[in-house]
Enzyme design. Structure first.
Site, PDB file in Angstrom:
ATOM      1  N   GLY A 102      51.458  -8.774  20.982  1.00  0.00           N
ATOM      2  CA  GLY A 102      51.134  -7.561  21.721  1.00  0.00           C
ATOM      3  C   GLY A 102      51.920  -6.348  21.294  1.00  0.00           C
ATOM      4  NE  ARG A 155      40.850  -2.717  19.282  1.00  0.00           N
ATOM      5  CZ  ARG A 155      41.676  -1.689  19.263  1.00  0.00           C
ATOM      6  NH1 ARG A 155      41.435  -0.654  18.472  1.00  0.00           N
ATOM      7  NH2 ARG A 155      42.742  -1.675  20.040  1.00  0.00           N
ATOM      8  CE1 TYR A 182      40.204  -4.040  23.239  1.00  0.00           C
ATOM      9  CE2 TYR A 182      39.751  -4.411  25.566  1.00  0.00           C
ATOM     10  CZ  TYR A 182      39.916  -4.904  24.269  1.00  0.00           C
ATOM     11  OH  TYR A 182      39.793  -6.245  24.025  1.00  0.00           O
ATOM     12  CB  CYS A 208      19.601   1.304  21.325  1.00  0.00           C
ATOM     13  SG  CYS A 208      18.538   1.464  19.887  1.00  0.00           S
TER      14      CYS A 208
END
Length: 446
Positions: free
Chosen positions: A261, A342, A346, A373
């Site tokens: 992380g 992403r 997020y 779309c």
């Protein structure tokens, strides 16, 4: 060998920030960039767009940086960030272990020649197939993530064999760059809670299983963490639990896995985690906490993924359309959320750059959108690009090596882009572009 174009003069690019691009990035004439000694325009012409490139030297350097910062720890590359055969090979050569989350990732790594004993299997809901593959191939450790997994795994182990396991503990620490990537608290699907006693109960059950060898505790606090404090708090809480395990069961656990992380910068000026400082402070905290608890200092494990692959990658797109409507300018490219979900998931923000053309027109705010779309198919909102941006232009997006292609989908059947490695002035294909024939061959419905 590729011959580079003449570089630009320093004055022409004095305000040009390439801090989040791969370390090998060099400015060329006519607005082009080279990564790994290969012009990006050449990559686009040779392999088409969209395309992803990985700077092999950058990947290897980041692996070495971790090994240097954590000389007494096991460093495992988190394959979920991005995995292909070449990536597994580079990581193995640099001396790292590997974390996988499925039988698919495991099979690819092992058939590439990655040593199974240096692999850790993760997952909050491992299938019987995942566990069977891990036992068959002889992975070094399996991370227990739920109580139901204990009996399932114990029953699958052949008589007379033992499997090393870690217990994924939820330490009750909130950390991470977005609510959807915070995994250290009790309100999400991963791990076993210290607060409600689930972790302690699981540890007792595992110790009672002759086929399971509990080697330590594991935690993963979240993603995009840019300060050391959450990791230091995790060390204290997990060492406290290790002390209780020793008191209650007479077992000294030899390993402590702090997960990954580690945050990186996606745009110039954004914070990133200082790996050297992290290593120094974690080591000091671990020694102090163990001394206070009367424990032998366990072997540390860490699991960087994004911090190794992310900054080494670049995505290339071709502009298909420019639309000015409602007071906004939309720049539509030939990729989108199928190769990079992403931003939609997020809210991640990138800084696209015009490649291969030096514009004298002042920059203007635009929104770079994909071809899919969905109104949410946005790659970069309110970014500055030259005011004369037009169809046919090439855009480069840095920090694209992690969680792009690994999360890619088959939406609209546009096909997943290729992956190209660059090193020493040469480019080579690692993963080919998904083709129409791939779509036809997989569909057996008629």
């Amino acid at each position: 060998m590729t011959t580079l174009h003449a570089p630009l003069t320093p004055d022409a690019t004095a305000d040009d920030d390439l801090s989040v691009w791969p370390a090998s990035t060099a400015r060329l004439a006519h607005g082009d960039l080279a990564v790994g000694g290969v012009p990006l325009t050449e990559i686009a012409e040779r392999f088409g767009t969209p395309a992803y490139l990985l700077d092999e030297a950058d990947v290897r350097t980041r692996c070495r940086t971790y090994l240097h910062a954590f000389p007494e720890a096991e460093v495992h590359y988190a394959a979920k960030a991005f995995l292909c055969r070449a990536m597994a090979h580079w990581v193995a050569e640099e001396g790292l272990g590997l974390d996988v989350c499925s039988a698919g990732e495991l099979e690819l790594a092992v058939t590439t020649g990655f040593p199974a004993e240096r692999i850790v299997l993760h997952g909050n809901a491992k299938s019987p197939h995942d566990l069977a593959a891990a036992l068959r191939l002889g992975v070094g450790r399996i991370v227990i993530d739920s109580a139901s997994e204990i009996a399932r795994l114990a029953a699958a182990i052949p008589p007379g064999s033992r499997q090393k396991v870690l217990v994924r503990v939820v330490p009750g620490i909130a950390a991470g760059g977005h609510a959807k990537i915070r995994t250290g608290t009790d309100d999400q699907k991963f791990g076993l809670s210290i607060t409600d006693g689930s972790a302690q109960h699981a540890i007792a059950r595992i110790i009672g299983q002759p086929g399971l060898e509990l080697t330590g505790l594991h935690c993963h606090l979240g993603s995009q963490i840019t300060t050391e404090k959450p990791f230091l708090a995790a060390v204290r809480r997990l060492v406290g639990l290790m002390a209780r395990v020793k008191d209650q069961h007479g077992v000294t656990l030899p390993e402590l896995d702090l997960g990954g992380g580690h945050g990186i910068a996606y745009r110039p000026g954004e914070p990133a985690l200082d790996i050297t400082a992290l290593a120094r402070k974690v080591r000091a905290e671990l020694i102090e906490s163990c001394a206070a608890a009367g424990l032998t200092v366990p072997r540390l494990l860490i699991e960087p993924g994004r911090a190794i692959a992310g900054p080494a990658g670049v995505a290339l797109y071709r502009v298909l359309a420019v639309k000015r409507t409602g007071g906004r300018t939309f720049v539509a490219v030939d990729g989108g959320m199928s190769d990079n979900p992403r931003p939609a998931l997020y809210g991640v923000r990138y800084v696209p750059r015009l490649i291969g053309r030096h514009s004298l027109v002042a920059p203007a705010p635009v929104t770079v959108v994909g071809r899919h779309c969905e109104a949410g198919d946005v790659l970069a909102s309110d970014v500055e690009l030259p005011g004369d941006i037009r169809p046919g232009d090439l855009l480069g997006v840095p920090v694209a090596g992690a969680y792009h292609l690994s999360m890619a989908s088959g939406y609209n059947l546009v096909g997943r882009p290729p992956v190209v490695a660059v090193a020493d002035g040469r480019a080579r294909l690692l993963v080919r572009r998904e083709s129409l024939e791939d779509f036809r061959s997989r569909d057996v419905g008629l």
